[in-house]
Design an enzyme around this catalytic site. Structure first.
Site, mmCIF file in Angstrom:
data_model
loop_
_atom_site.group_PDB
_atom_site.id
_atom_site.type_symbol
_atom_site.label_atom_id
_atom_site.label_comp_id
_atom_site.label_asym_id
_atom_site.label_seq_id
_atom_site.Cartn_x
_atom_site.Cartn_y
_atom_site.Cartn_z
ATOM 1 N N GLY A 178 28.774 74.806 -20.988
ATOM 2 C CA GLY A 178 29.614 73.905 -21.773
ATOM 3 C C GLY A 178 28.837 72.850 -22.544
ATOM 4 O O GLY A 178 29.122 72.597 -23.723
ATOM 5 N N ASP A 214 33.705 83.674 -15.429
ATOM 6 C CA ASP A 214 34.494 83.533 -16.659
ATOM 7 C C ASP A 214 34.570 84.849 -17.416
ATOM 8 O O ASP A 214 33.554 85.406 -17.827
ATOM 9 C CB ASP A 214 33.886 82.442 -17.545
ATOM 10 C CG ASP A 214 33.941 81.102 -16.856
ATOM 11 O OD1 ASP A 214 35.045 80.704 -16.462
ATOM 12 O OD2 ASP A 214 32.878 80.475 -16.678
ATOM 13 N N THR A 273 29.063 78.594 -15.332
ATOM 14 C CA THR A 273 30.005 77.470 -15.312
ATOM 15 C C THR A 273 29.709 76.516 -14.151
ATOM 16 O O THR A 273 28.979 76.832 -13.221
ATOM 17 C CB THR A 273 31.472 77.976 -15.298
ATOM 18 O OG1 THR A 273 32.312 76.969 -15.841
ATOM 19 C CG2 THR A 273 31.933 78.308 -13.898
ATOM 20 N N ASP A 332 30.216 87.734 -11.962
ATOM 21 C CA ASP A 332 30.386 86.666 -12.932
ATOM 22 C C ASP A 332 31.797 86.111 -12.739
ATOM 23 O O ASP A 332 32.648 86.770 -12.132
ATOM 24 C CB ASP A 332 30.219 87.261 -14.340
ATOM 25 C CG ASP A 332 30.652 86.302 -15.420
ATOM 26 O OD1 ASP A 332 30.214 85.146 -15.396
ATOM 27 O OD2 ASP A 332 31.447 86.720 -16.296
HETATM 28 C C1 XBP Z 1 30.629 81.302 -18.954
HETATM 29 C C2 XBP Z 1 30.420 80.208 -19.877
HETATM 30 C C3 XBP Z 1 30.747 78.864 -19.437
HETATM 31 C C4 XBP Z 1 32.102 78.330 -19.673
HETATM 32 C C5 XBP Z 1 32.030 76.825 -19.645
HETATM 33 O O1 XBP Z 1 29.642 82.290 -19.178
HETATM 34 O O2 XBP Z 1 29.911 80.383 -20.936
HETATM 35 O O3 XBP Z 1 29.899 78.086 -20.192
HETATM 36 O O4 XBP Z 1 32.590 78.726 -20.949
HETATM 37 O O5 XBP Z 1 31.611 76.366 -18.425
HETATM 38 P P1 XBP Z 1 29.421 83.453 -18.125
HETATM 39 P P2 XBP Z 1 31.030 74.858 -18.269
HETATM 40 O O6 XBP Z 1 30.767 84.027 -17.836
HETATM 41 O O7 XBP Z 1 28.549 84.446 -18.838
HETATM 42 O O8 XBP Z 1 28.757 82.863 -16.910
HETATM 43 O O9 XBP Z 1 31.691 74.006 -19.304
HETATM 44 O O10 XBP Z 1 31.412 74.451 -16.875
HETATM 45 O O11 XBP Z 1 29.537 74.898 -18.472
HETATM 46 MG MG MG Z 2 31.528 85.925 -18.294
#
Ligand code: XBP
Ligand code: MG
Length: 253
Positions: free
Chosen positions: A54, A12, A125, A10
């Site tokens: 997002g 983020d 993301t 992953d």
């Molecule tokens: C990551 C997220 C993403 C970011 C935003 O979740 O929730 O939505 O916060 O990214 P994970 P975007 O780590 O579980 O994949 O705005 O580019 O969608």
């Molecule tokens: Mg994450």
């Protein structure tokens, strides 16, 4: 257990702590640019993280937390435009080097590459955001370290649906039992578990209270020799150490 052939990360919260001081600020900058008085504080953002993606998160906010907002007829277009602007702000922040990799990430990636393991990414993301983070933290070649980058809207159902991990496994041409996943959140863990992957969780401030049932192990971080991880799940008995390939093979068996 088969030998581990690939590691799927992953992004983020796992490779880097991008949510509080990256994504959150980029959303706020986009709202400001559009003349909206929406400000996502640190605590509110923690609640909004219940929804991944997002665009989905903006809708969730309007639906549950800003119910007085009069929905314009072109709301769908507004969400897309806001998100595009948010991505511009986010990639700019990454280019400025505002967010480093988490402890132990670079060390483990280097060891895996030297050992010939295959690397992949599975994230909700946007692809540009992944490129911006990897390029800034690993250098111009960073993106090429990952054979498969599964990101964003490539699958319609985002985490906790397993689809993004299933897609990554199909691209790798591997079965789940030949891979390990790395996650930081319950949505991410459930996505990886749904695809049949053994999953290591490294917590962060937003996810520290989660239960993470089904995780292979739950750690503070991947650890460095001079700053070892603390193992937090009951099976680990408070172990401290460093996540390397030998440790992963042992815990995964
Ligand atoms: C990551 C997220 C993403 C970011 C935003 O979740 O929730 O939505 O916060 O990214 P994970 P975007 O780590 O579980 O994949 O705005 O580019 O969608
Ligand atoms: Mg994450």
């Amino acid at each position: 257990m088969p030998v581990i052939e690939a590691l799927i990360f992953d992004v983020d919260g796992t490779l880097a702590d991008t949510e509080r001081d990256g994504h959150r600020l980029a959303f706020n900058a986009a709202f400001h640019e559009f003349g909206l008085d929406w400000v996502w504080g640190v605590a509110l953002y923690g609640e909004l993280l219940a929804v991944t993606g997002g665009k989905e998160r903006i809708r969730f906010y309007v639906d549950r937390f800003n119910t007085d907002y009069p929905l314009p007829d072109d709301f769908d277009d507004l969400v897309i435009a806001l998100h595009k602007t948010k991505t511009r702000h986010y990639t700019q922040m990454m280019a400025e080097g505002r967010i480093p990799l988490r402890s132990g990430v670079l060390r483990l990636l280097n060891e895996a590459r030297q050992a010939g393991l295959r690397l992949a990414i599975a994230t909700t993301t946007t692809p540009e955001n992944v490129t911006a983070l990897l390029t800034n933290t690993l250098g111009a070649e960073g993106v090429s370290w990952f054979e498969v980058i599964a990101a964003g809207d490539i699958v319609p159902a985002k985490k906790p649906a397993p689809d993004i991990y299933v897609w990554a496994l199909a691209q790798l041409g591997l079965k789940a039992d030949a891979c390990l996943a790395f996650e930081d959140s319950e949505n991410g863990l459930n996505s990886a578990l749904g695809a049949g992957l053994r999953t290591l969780v490294t917590i962060n401030d937003y996810t520290a209270e989660a239960k993470f049932s089904g995780a292979m192990a739950v750690l503070s971080d991947l650890g460095e020799v001079n700053a070892p991880f603390t193992r937090l799940d009951a099976d680990g008995h408070g172990e401290r150490g460093v996540v390397d390939l030998a440790w992963l093979q042992r815990v995964a068996s």
